[in-house]
Each structure stands twice: as C-alpha cells, then as structure tokens.
Design a protein around this motif. Structure first.
Motif, PDB file in Angstrom:
ATOM      1  N   ALA A   1       0.804  -1.157  -0.093  1.00 23.51           N
ATOM      2  CA  ALA A   1       0.084  -0.069   0.104  1.00 23.51           C
ATOM      3  C   ALA A   1       0.959   1.258  -0.006  1.00 23.51           C
ATOM      4  CB  ALA A   1      -0.811   0.142   1.216  1.00 23.51           C
ATOM      5  N   ALA A   2       1.972   1.041   0.814  1.00 23.71           N
ATOM      6  CA  ALA A   2       2.833   2.318   0.717  1.00 23.71           C
ATOM      7  C   ALA A   2       3.589   2.757  -0.472  1.00 23.71           C
ATOM      8  CB  ALA A   2       4.173   2.214   1.654  1.00 23.71           C
ATOM      9  N   LEU A   3       3.551   1.711  -1.499  1.00 21.16           N
ATOM     10  CA  LEU A   3       4.274   1.822  -2.694  1.00 21.16           C
ATOM     11  C   LEU A   3       3.326   2.214  -3.815  1.00 21.16           C
ATOM     12  CD1 LEU A   3       6.691  -1.199  -2.933  1.00 21.16           C
ATOM     13  CD2 LEU A   3       7.162   1.038  -2.787  1.00 21.16           C
ATOM     14  N   GLU A   4       1.923   2.093  -3.754  1.00 26.04           N
ATOM     15  CA  GLU A   4       0.999   2.574  -4.849  1.00 26.04           C
ATOM     16  C   GLU A   4       1.122   3.868  -5.167  1.00 26.04           C
ATOM     17  OE1 GLU A   4      -2.912   1.428  -3.906  1.00 26.04           O
ATOM     18  OE2 GLU A   4      -2.508  -0.859  -3.731  1.00 26.04           O
ATOM     19  N   PRO A   5       1.099   5.069  -4.035  1.00 24.50           N
ATOM     20  CA  PRO A   5       1.500   6.358  -4.830  1.00 24.50           C
ATOM     21  C   PRO A   5       2.459   6.459  -5.550  1.00 24.50           C
ATOM     22  CG  PRO A   5       0.797   6.256  -2.256  1.00 24.50           C
ATOM     23  CD  PRO A   5       1.027   5.025  -2.737  1.00 24.50           C
ATOM     24  N   ARG A   6       3.662   5.697  -5.519  1.00 26.82           N
ATOM     25  CA  ARG A   6       4.846   5.814  -6.211  1.00 26.82           C
ATOM     26  C   ARG A   6       4.803   5.223  -7.531  1.00 26.82           C
ATOM     27  NH1 ARG A   6       9.218   4.046  -2.149  1.00 26.82           N
ATOM     28  NH2 ARG A   6      10.562   4.623  -3.927  1.00 26.82           N
ATOM     29  N   LEU A   7       3.789   4.512  -7.857  1.00 26.64           N
ATOM     30  CA  LEU A   7       3.725   3.671  -9.002  1.00 26.64           C
ATOM     31  C   LEU A   7       3.828   4.430 -10.369  1.00 26.64           C
ATOM     32  CD1 LEU A   7       1.300   0.916  -8.123  1.00 26.64           C
ATOM     33  CD2 LEU A   7       3.728   0.597  -8.453  1.00 26.64           C
TER      34      LEU A   7
ATOM     35  N   ARG B   1       2.521   4.283 -14.169  1.00 25.82           N
ATOM     36  CA  ARG B   1       1.681   3.385 -15.138  1.00 25.82           C
ATOM     37  C   ARG B   1       1.727   3.728 -16.596  1.00 25.82           C
ATOM     38  NH1 ARG B   1      -2.223   0.841 -11.172  1.00 25.82           N
ATOM     39  NH2 ARG B   1      -2.132   1.681  -9.311  1.00 25.82           N
ATOM     40  N   LEU B   2       1.553   2.795 -17.476  1.00 24.75           N
ATOM     41  CA  LEU B   2       1.551   3.024 -18.966  1.00 24.75           C
ATOM     42  C   LEU B   2       0.264   2.666 -19.403  1.00 24.75           C
ATOM     43  CD1 LEU B   2       2.742   3.824 -21.491  1.00 24.75           C
ATOM     44  CD2 LEU B   2       3.744   1.439 -21.657  1.00 24.75           C
ATOM     45  N   GLN B   3      -0.504   3.525 -20.112  1.00 23.45           N
ATOM     46  CA  GLN B   3      -1.855   3.185 -20.817  1.00 23.45           C
ATOM     47  C   GLN B   3      -1.645   3.428 -22.152  1.00 23.45           C
ATOM     48  OE1 GLN B   3      -4.723   6.498 -20.428  1.00 23.45           O
ATOM     49  NE2 GLN B   3      -6.378   4.732 -20.012  1.00 23.45           N
ATOM     50  N   ILE B   4      -1.869   2.275 -22.860  1.00 23.20           N
ATOM     51  CA  ILE B   4      -2.029   2.250 -24.357  1.00 23.20           C
ATOM     52  C   ILE B   4      -3.504   2.559 -25.003  1.00 23.20           C
ATOM     53  CG2 ILE B   4      -1.550   0.874 -26.370  1.00 23.20           C
ATOM     54  CD1 ILE B   4       0.477  -0.652 -24.973  1.00 23.20           C
ATOM     55  N   VAL B   5      -3.672   3.635 -25.636  1.00 23.79           N
ATOM     56  CA  VAL B   5      -5.175   3.915 -26.079  1.00 23.79           C
ATOM     57  C   VAL B   5      -5.272   3.562 -27.586  1.00 23.79           C
ATOM     58  CG1 VAL B   5      -6.928   5.695 -26.334  1.00 23.79           C
ATOM     59  CG2 VAL B   5      -5.264   5.588 -24.182  1.00 23.79           C
ATOM     60  N   VAL B   6      -6.315   2.788 -28.028  1.00 25.81           N
ATOM     61  CA  VAL B   6      -6.588   2.534 -29.417  1.00 25.81           C
ATOM     62  C   VAL B   6      -7.870   3.119 -29.685  1.00 25.81           C
ATOM     63  CG1 VAL B   6      -6.789   0.766 -31.130  1.00 25.81           C
ATOM     64  CG2 VAL B   6      -5.316   0.221 -29.089  1.00 25.81           C
ATOM     65  N   PRO B   7      -7.845   4.457 -30.473  1.00 27.20           N
ATOM     66  CA  PRO B   7      -9.151   5.017 -30.960  1.00 27.20           C
ATOM     67  C   PRO B   7      -9.856   4.132 -31.884  1.00 27.20           C
ATOM     68  CG  PRO B   7      -7.169   5.947 -31.907  1.00 27.20           C
ATOM     69  CD  PRO B   7      -6.567   5.131 -30.752  1.00 27.20           C
ATOM     70  N   PRO B   8     -11.120   4.344 -32.192  1.00 28.09           N
ATOM     71  CA  PRO B   8     -11.831   3.417 -32.938  1.00 28.09           C
ATOM     72  C   PRO B   8     -11.268   3.389 -34.521  1.00 28.09           C
ATOM     73  CG  PRO B   8     -13.405   4.964 -31.616  1.00 28.09           C
ATOM     74  CD  PRO B   8     -12.117   5.205 -31.368  1.00 28.09           C
ATOM     75  N   GLU B   9     -10.852   4.569 -35.022  1.00 27.44           N
ATOM     76  CA  GLU B   9     -10.338   4.496 -36.298  1.00 27.44           C
ATOM     77  C   GLU B   9      -8.968   3.701 -36.482  1.00 27.44           C
ATOM     78  OE1 GLU B   9      -9.051   8.262 -34.226  1.00 27.44           O
ATOM     79  OE2 GLU B   9     -10.597   7.181 -34.477  1.00 27.44           O
TER      80      GLU B   9
ATOM     81  N   VAL C   1      -1.295   0.123 -16.932  1.00 26.50           N
ATOM     82  CA  VAL C   1      -0.629  -0.939 -16.174  1.00 26.50           C
ATOM     83  C   VAL C   1       0.573  -0.479 -15.305  1.00 26.50           C
ATOM     84  CG1 VAL C   1       0.684  -3.187 -16.622  1.00 26.50           C
ATOM     85  CG2 VAL C   1      -1.497  -2.559 -18.192  1.00 26.50           C
ATOM     86  N   PRO C   2       0.757  -0.892 -14.177  1.00 24.16           N
ATOM     87  CA  PRO C   2       2.133  -0.457 -13.429  1.00 24.16           C
ATOM     88  C   PRO C   2       3.269  -1.199 -14.115  1.00 24.16           C
ATOM     89  CG  PRO C   2       0.278  -1.291 -12.016  1.00 24.16           C
ATOM     90  CD  PRO C   2      -0.216  -1.550 -13.355  1.00 24.16           C
ATOM     91  N   LEU C   3       4.220  -0.205 -14.315  1.00 24.34           N
ATOM     92  CA  LEU C   3       5.753  -0.700 -14.887  1.00 24.34           C
ATOM     93  C   LEU C   3       6.525   0.060 -13.914  1.00 24.34           C
ATOM     94  CD1 LEU C   3       4.906  -0.183 -18.608  1.00 24.34           C
ATOM     95  CD2 LEU C   3       4.694  -2.410 -17.426  1.00 24.34           C
ATOM     96  N   ASP C   4       7.851  -0.724 -14.226  1.00 18.51           N
ATOM     97  CA  ASP C   4       9.041  -0.216 -13.513  1.00 18.51           C
ATOM     98  C   ASP C   4       9.411   1.051 -14.367  1.00 18.51           C
ATOM     99  OD1 ASP C   4       9.369  -1.777 -11.465  1.00 18.51           O
ATOM    100  OD2 ASP C   4      10.421  -3.428 -12.621  1.00 18.51           O
ATOM    101  N   PRO C   5      10.082   2.179 -13.865  1.00 16.35           N
ATOM    102  CA  PRO C   5      10.658   3.161 -14.703  1.00 16.35           C
ATOM    103  C   PRO C   5      11.862   2.837 -15.559  1.00 16.35           C
ATOM    104  CG  PRO C   5      10.494   3.777 -12.283  1.00 16.35           C
ATOM    105  CD  PRO C   5      10.189   2.195 -12.286  1.00 16.35           C
ATOM    106  N   GLY C   6      11.751   3.545 -16.602  1.00 20.82           N
ATOM    107  CA  GLY C   6      12.636   3.385 -17.680  1.00 20.82           C
ATOM    108  C   GLY C   6      12.093   3.132 -19.167  1.00 20.82           C
ATOM    109  N   GLU C   7      12.720   2.791 -20.225  1.00 21.47           N
ATOM    110  CA  GLU C   7      12.408   2.887 -21.543  1.00 21.47           C
ATOM    111  C   GLU C   7      11.558   1.754 -21.876  1.00 21.47           C
ATOM    112  OE1 GLU C   7      14.724   4.502 -24.986  1.00 21.47           O
ATOM    113  OE2 GLU C   7      14.727   2.331 -25.210  1.00 21.47           O
TER     114      GLU C   7
ATOM    115  N   PRO D   1       6.141   9.005 -11.062  1.00 19.81           N
ATOM    116  CA  PRO D   1       4.862   8.450 -10.669  1.00 19.81           C
ATOM    117  C   PRO D   1       3.799   9.245 -11.645  1.00 19.81           C
ATOM    118  CG  PRO D   1       5.890   8.753  -8.796  1.00 19.81           C
ATOM    119  CD  PRO D   1       6.837   9.622  -9.794  1.00 19.81           C
ATOM    120  N   GLY D   2       2.485   8.270 -11.851  1.00 21.60           N
ATOM    121  CA  GLY D   2       1.596   8.912 -12.534  1.00 21.60           C
ATOM    122  C   GLY D   2       1.386   7.720 -13.677  1.00 21.60           C
TER     123      GLY D   2
END
Length: 382
Positions: free
Chosen positions: A141-147, A149-157, A181-187, A209-210
């Motif tokens: 729980a203490a780590l959650e604010p430091r996560l 996250r990467l979001q891949i958005v696919v529009p309808p077109e 999705v939570p991911l470790d920092p980096g490329e 984070p964010g």
C-alpha cells in the motif's frame, strides 16, 4: 527485511520496520494427438523431481540468501537482488520473496516490488501467518502512490481487424487496451501491426509516478510491390484453389497397424500414470500425518513451527503432482483402449497375436506390454 528466508519472525533491526472414423487421415491425426499426450506424460517425471528441491539445492538457496542479506547490509542492493532471485527460483519461500521485493524497492523497481509484496501477503494469508500478511500488505500500500503506469489507447479508427499490440515484445490483449498498467521506470517499446498495413512503433520513457498515455495511430496501408524492371506487363494470375488430398474410403491395413501398437502403448503408460498417481497420493497422506502426529500441525493444516510448514508443503506438492499424473494416466489408458478397439483389422493380423506387416508388406511389427510388481515394461518393433 525478514531475518530468515523461511521463518516468519521479523528483524529486530531498527531499519526493518516492515519486514505457480477409420479413414487413414483421421487415424494419423489421432495417432499424432496420442503421441503428444505421451510426451506430456513423460515430461511429468522430471517435473515431479523438480517440484521438491534436493538437500544440495536447498543448501545452495540458503547460501545465496545469506549472501543477499550481507550485500543488503553493505548497501549493495543491485548485487543483492540477483542473489535473492536465484535463491527463490531454487527453493521458493515467503521470506525470500519478501527480501527480494524489499531489494527491488531499494533499486527503484517499484512496480516489481509492489506486486512482490502483494504476492507475499497472499501467500502469508494462505499459510495463516497473519503478522507477515499485515506487514507485506502495508508495504504494498505504501508503494501504490509511487507507481508509474502506462496506458495504451486505441481509438476506434485505429482498431482495425487483425491489429496486434506488443509492449516490450510481449503481446497486449484487447482487454488491456486503455488500462493503465504499473511498470518499472525506464524505457518501454510499444509496437502495432496488422495484415496489409505498415508497422508502427514508439519508445516511451517513464521516469516519475503517474499515468503515461500512448495513442496508437491508424496504420497506413502497405504499398503495392514495384513492377518488374523489364517493363513487360505481367498478367494477374489467380491463386490456385486449395488442393485437397484424396480421401480413401477404404480403411488401410497400414492405418490399423499404426493405431493398434499405439493403443497398447497408451494403455501401458496409462497404467503407469495411475500407479504413480496413487503412490504419490499415499505419500502425501503419510507426510501430512507425520506433521500432525508429531504435533507440528493440527488437523486443519495450521502449523506451529518450520518443520510443520515443510512437511505440509511437501504433502501438498506430492498430492498435486499425484492428481495430475493420475488424471493423465486415466486419459492415456482410455485413449489407448479406444485406439485399439477402433483400429481396422489388417488382412494378415492374427486374432491372438499383436503382429502385422509394415508399409512394405515384408517388415513385421510387434508390440507388447508387461506388467510386474511395481514395474511396467513396453517393447515393440516396427
């Protein structure tokens, strides 16, 4: 971090605040399926041996764990993490996973540490180690604010038929489109591809984070191949229709000669699986009784010391493996019997002998299964 890789006590140090039909083609398909099942059963034996580490492997795991603890104490966290990871791979333990997650947190792998602490909490709850479960859940729980996250958005077109996405070379299912999705920092590398379209790829760096969103654009259609340099026009040639293999309406003697010995082998291996599965079940019961009779665990499976935990885990592992082997043996026995019963009779196959002729008509085949006290033998020639 925890004081020991398997015990549930917590470090007293001040810095340790929180410490798994008769047609030949149909016969050949069934034969291939049966052979695949036989290979799967054969792989169960090494898997069963790998399920429980040997004394030497446990010694190696303890040595790696101790080295990891020493490196952590010296502040060499990047060197300690591989030690804990290898120790956990050899001999998985809740305490080892806790220390590994703590190490990942100190090296900046926040997402990996977060999911590790959650796994520790779940395993501790299942094992009845409530204090360890509380500590691990608090660390997660203490780590959650430091996560990050990467979001891949696919529009309808952009969501065309056959579109496939990957993240760092791993497929991203449609259900994950739009999910952060939570991911470790980096490329991280995101790629998209679809039939008849050009590929697309982008690299994203996560350093805080964010949530970082990446939108997949509509893929461009692939260009037509260039014409021949000779300049001569080449008429379009329609693709030939698929060629269907001729189907022989009459069952062949060869099909029967393949299926009957396979049926015998299947029944024999099925008997082996049933015997091994039953033996493992008795061994699991004996191990669990040893834990309860020795006062290490109660009838409900709650254990009061490390010996009880080891005996209970050993009993559970043997019971699970025995169940898998028993089911596989039953499936093999039934499949072998079906192959034997449904195999067409060859003209030169005797009623009382499992012998016949090969594809050339002059090479005999034979198959036999022998059952003895605690053993099964299978032999044949083709």
């Amino acid at each position: 971090m925890l004081c020991h890789r398997r015990l549930s006590s917590i470090c007293p140090e001040a810095r340790c605040a929180a410490a798994v039909s008769g047609a030949p083609r149909a016969g050949r398909r069934r034969a291939v399926a049966l052979l695949s099942t036989l290979a799967a059963l054969a792989s169960l034996a090494p898997a069963a041996r790998a399920a429980e580490p040997t004394r030497e492997e446990r010694a190696a795991a303890v040595a790696l764990f101790d080295e990891g603890r020493a490196l952590m104490a010296a502040g060499k966290h990047a060197e300690a993490c591989p030690k804990f990871a290898e120790s956990h791979a050899i001999d998985p333990g809740i305490g080892t996973l806790f220390n590994l997650s703590d190490c990942y947190e100190r090296t900046g792998k926040i997402a990996t540490a977060w999911i590790g602490f959650r796994d520790v909490a779940a395993a501790s709850l299942s094992a009845g180690q409530m204090e360890r479960e509380r500590v691990a859940r608090a660390r997660a729980a203490a780590l959650e604010p430091r996560l990050s996250r990467l979001q891949i958005v696919v529009p309808p077109e952009a969501a065309i038929a056959g579109l496939g996405l990957t993240r760092d070379g791993v497929a991203v299912g449609r259900a994950l489109w739009g999910t952060a999705v939570p991911l470790d920092p980096g490329e991280h590398r995101i790629a998209a591809a679809a039939p008849g379209h050009g590929p697309w790829e982008v690299k994203v760096t996560i350093d805080k984070p964010g949530v970082v969103s990446v939108t997949v654009p509509a893929l461009e259609r692939a260009t037509e191949p260039a014409s021949s340099s000779s300049g001569a026009s080449t008429p379009a040639v329609a693709a030939p229709p698929p060629v269907r293999a001729p189907v022989d309406d009459q069952p062949s003697a060869q099909g029967g000669s393949v299926r009957k010995p396979l049926g015998i082998v299947g029944v024999g291996l099925g008997a082996v699986g049933l015997g091994v599965g039953t033996a493992l079940g008795f061994m699991a019961k004996s191990t669990f009784d040893k834990a309860t009779e020795g006062g290490h665990c109660d009838e409900a499976g709650r254990c009061v010391d490390q010996t009880g935990l080891d005996l209970r885990d050993d009993a559970v592992a043997k019971g699970n493996i025995g169940t898998v082997v028993f089911i596989a043996g039953a499936a093999l026995a039934v499949g072998g019997a079906i192959l034997w019963i449904t195999a067409p009779s060859a003209p030169d196959v005797g009623a009382a002998s499992a012998r016949g002729r090969g594809p050339t008509g002059d090479t005999p085949w034979s198959a036999r299964v022998g059952l003895g006290l605690g053993s099964v033998s299978i032999a044949g020639t083709f």
